[in-house]
Enzyme design. Structure first.
Site, short mmCIF file in Angstrom:
data_model
loop_
_atom_site.label_atom_id
_atom_site.label_comp_id
_atom_site.label_asym_id
_atom_site.label_seq_id
_atom_site.Cartn_x
_atom_site.Cartn_y
_atom_site.Cartn_z
N LYS A 110 0.82 -1.21 0.00
CA LYS A 110 0.00 0.00 0.00
C LYS A 110 0.86 1.27 0.00
CE LYS A 110 -4.07 -2.18 0.86
NZ LYS A 110 -3.65 -3.59 0.84
C1 LIG Z 1 -4.27 -4.69 0.42
C2 LIG Z 1 -3.50 -5.95 0.40
C3 LIG Z 1 -3.78 -6.98 -0.54
C4 LIG Z 1 -4.94 -6.88 -1.52
O1 LIG Z 1 -4.74 -5.91 -2.52
P1 LIG Z 1 -5.96 -5.35 -3.39
O2 LIG Z 1 -5.42 -4.19 -4.12
O3 LIG Z 1 -7.02 -4.96 -2.39
O4 LIG Z 1 -6.41 -6.45 -4.30
C5 LIG Z 1 -2.97 -8.09 -0.54
N1 LIG Z 1 -1.96 -8.23 0.35
C6 LIG Z 1 -1.67 -7.28 1.27
C7 LIG Z 1 -0.56 -7.52 2.22
C8 LIG Z 1 -2.41 -6.11 1.32
O5 LIG Z 1 -2.13 -5.16 2.25
#
Ligand SMILES: *Cc1c(COP(=O)(O)O)cnc(C)c1O
Length: 458
Positions: A110
């Protein structure tokens, strides 16, 4: 470049307006009016660039209303916050390329988008002489990345609600050890759903939203998708094997990460196929396998950031899948709302399957894969990445397989210890948090109490 809504009912807006707007006023998601593309010669040139320069070449095609020197600064600042100069190392383990997209300040992917978004917000607000108060709920990763994206920024305050005692200890520490004046952690006596409901109710009070200049940082913001498009190019270049097109395996929740990959392909990046990995919350796997996009109860798994049943970026995919037919998207979203699901015809699903495969990993399999991958390669993966690696190891293909590793294993040590019997080594960015003072406010599970808190602190 102008931005339009997937539901077609609002006039086109600029990049900066799209960033500040988040959701379009007709309830749709904003998308660029046209898809910029790169030729083979241009791709060759891009492959020689370092990460911030590559990011600039891609993002500048979209952020056409930001002055080039300014945009460069924003991008460089965003990726200087990562703990490796490469930004995203791509390592080969057990026959798979593992793309470590987790080297940002909170050790989940993120950060790639939220560092960029924080700097963008600051720039736009400063230019416009405006202020923004971000309010959001988190089950862990998004909240900490958002806090790190805006900590210490002028003109921005952030209020993040998390369910007290229900986020992992590392996530809790990451959020509450940020003591900057503009950051407010609210530990709600309730569940993640309670937190989300409070936020929904606050945003539903349009007068309050307007009077207090509230904004969101959820994954529907186009700038988040855009920042993620960059690493599909980056990883492809690092896994180039005699010009073979790669397969990308993507651990998926809200369809934000994998949508960025799909979009990179529309821009001319050669990709053989995408494999969408889910945990036991498998609505997107059911969509790809059977055309069944129906939400069920969310179950708690080892990979909590993928525990979702409605994928907020899915609407963007539908828009492009149906050749930008906004009225079709609007009709599908109505059906989804009324019937809690959409059933797609087999002819459409056959087309989806030309580009997407899928795999859903159970909790047991997540444990098995963390253990066996460690045993065979000495490399530790986190439970989200494990859902992807489980899928990647099953593929029978000549193409290079790139698994996106979405979090550092030290962020979810309990599952790793349980599965592989080893404690993942903590990176310096996590170690340094231990023993720091905390800033967190306990608050009752009550929308009015949260509103009062916001009023007192903006
Ligand atoms: C947010 C997240 C995901 C999922 O990603 P999306 O963009 O919502 O499909 C997968 N793994 C981790 C560690 C995350 O923080």
């Amino acid at each position: 470049m102008r931005y339009v809504s997937t539901r077609g009912k609002v006039p086109a807006v600029s990049f900066k307006d799209a960033v500040m707007m988040g959701l379009a006023d007709d309830g749709g998601l904003l998308v660029p009016e046209s898809v910029p593309s790169f030729t083979t010669e241009e791709l060759t040139k891009l492959s020689a660039l370092d990460y911030p320069s590559l990011a600039y070449e891609i993002i500048s095609r979209f952020a056409t209303d930001i002055e080039p020197a300014e945009l460069k600064k924003i991008i460089e600042k965003s990726y200087a916050a990562f703990d490796t100069e490469e930004v995203i190392p791509v390592v080969k383990k057990g026959g798979l390329y593992i793309a470590e997209i987790f080297h940002g300040p909170t050790f989940a992917f993120k950060d790639i988008a939220l560092q960029f978004l924080g700097n963008l917000f600051e720039h736009i607000l400063e230019e416009r002489g405006e202020r923004l108060n971000i309010v959001g709920a988190t089950s862990g990763d998004t909240g900490s990345a958002a806090i790190y994206g805006v900590r210490g920024r002028k003109n921005i305050r952030i209020f993040i609600l998390h369910p007290k005692g229900r986020v992992s200890p590392v996530q809790e520490m990451q959020m509450t050890s940020v003591t900057d004046e503009n950051v407010f952690n609210l530990a709600v006596h309730g569940t993640f759903d309670d937190c989300q409901n409070i936020v929904k109710e606050i945003f539903g009070d349009l007068k309050f939203k307007h009077d207090y200049s509230l904004g969101a940082v959820n994954s529907i913001n186009w700038a988040r998708v855009l920042a993620q498009v960059v690493y599909y190019f980056w990883c492809s270049f690092r896994a180039a094997e005699n010009g073979k097109r790669p397969v990308f395996v993507v651990p998926t929740g809200n369809f934000g990460n994998i949508f960025a990959g799909y979009y990179a392909k529309q821009m001319g990046l050669p990709v053989e196929r995408f494999i969408l990995a889910t945990n036991e919350n498998n609505i997107l796997s059911r969509f790809i396998n059977e055309g069944d996009y129906t939400s069920k109860e969310v179950v708690a798994t080892y990979s909590p950031s993928m525990d979702i049943q409605i994928a907020s970026n899915f609407e963007r995919y539908l828009y492009f899948f149906y050749n930008k037919d906004a009225s079709k998207v609007e009709q599908l979203m109505k059906t989804l709302k009324a019937e809690k699901g959409i059933t797609f015809p087999p002819s459409d699903i056959a087309k989806v399957q030309e580009e997407f495969g899928t795999y859903s990993a159970s909790n047991d399999e997540t444990e098995e894969v963390i253990a066996s991958f460690y045993k065979n390669t000495g490399y530790i993966i986190d439970p989200h990445t494990a859902c992807g690696v489980a899928a990647g190891l099953k593929l029978d293909t000549d193409s290079p397989v790139i698994c996106l590793s979405t979090a550092h294993p030290a962020k979810f040590p309990d599952v790793v210890v349980k599965s592989a019997g080893i404690e993942p080594e903590k990176p310096a960015g996590i170690l340094k948090l231990e023993g720091l003072p905390r800033k967190v406010e306990d608050i009752s599970n009550d929308t009015e109490a949260v509103k009062e808190f916001i009023k007192r602190n903006v």
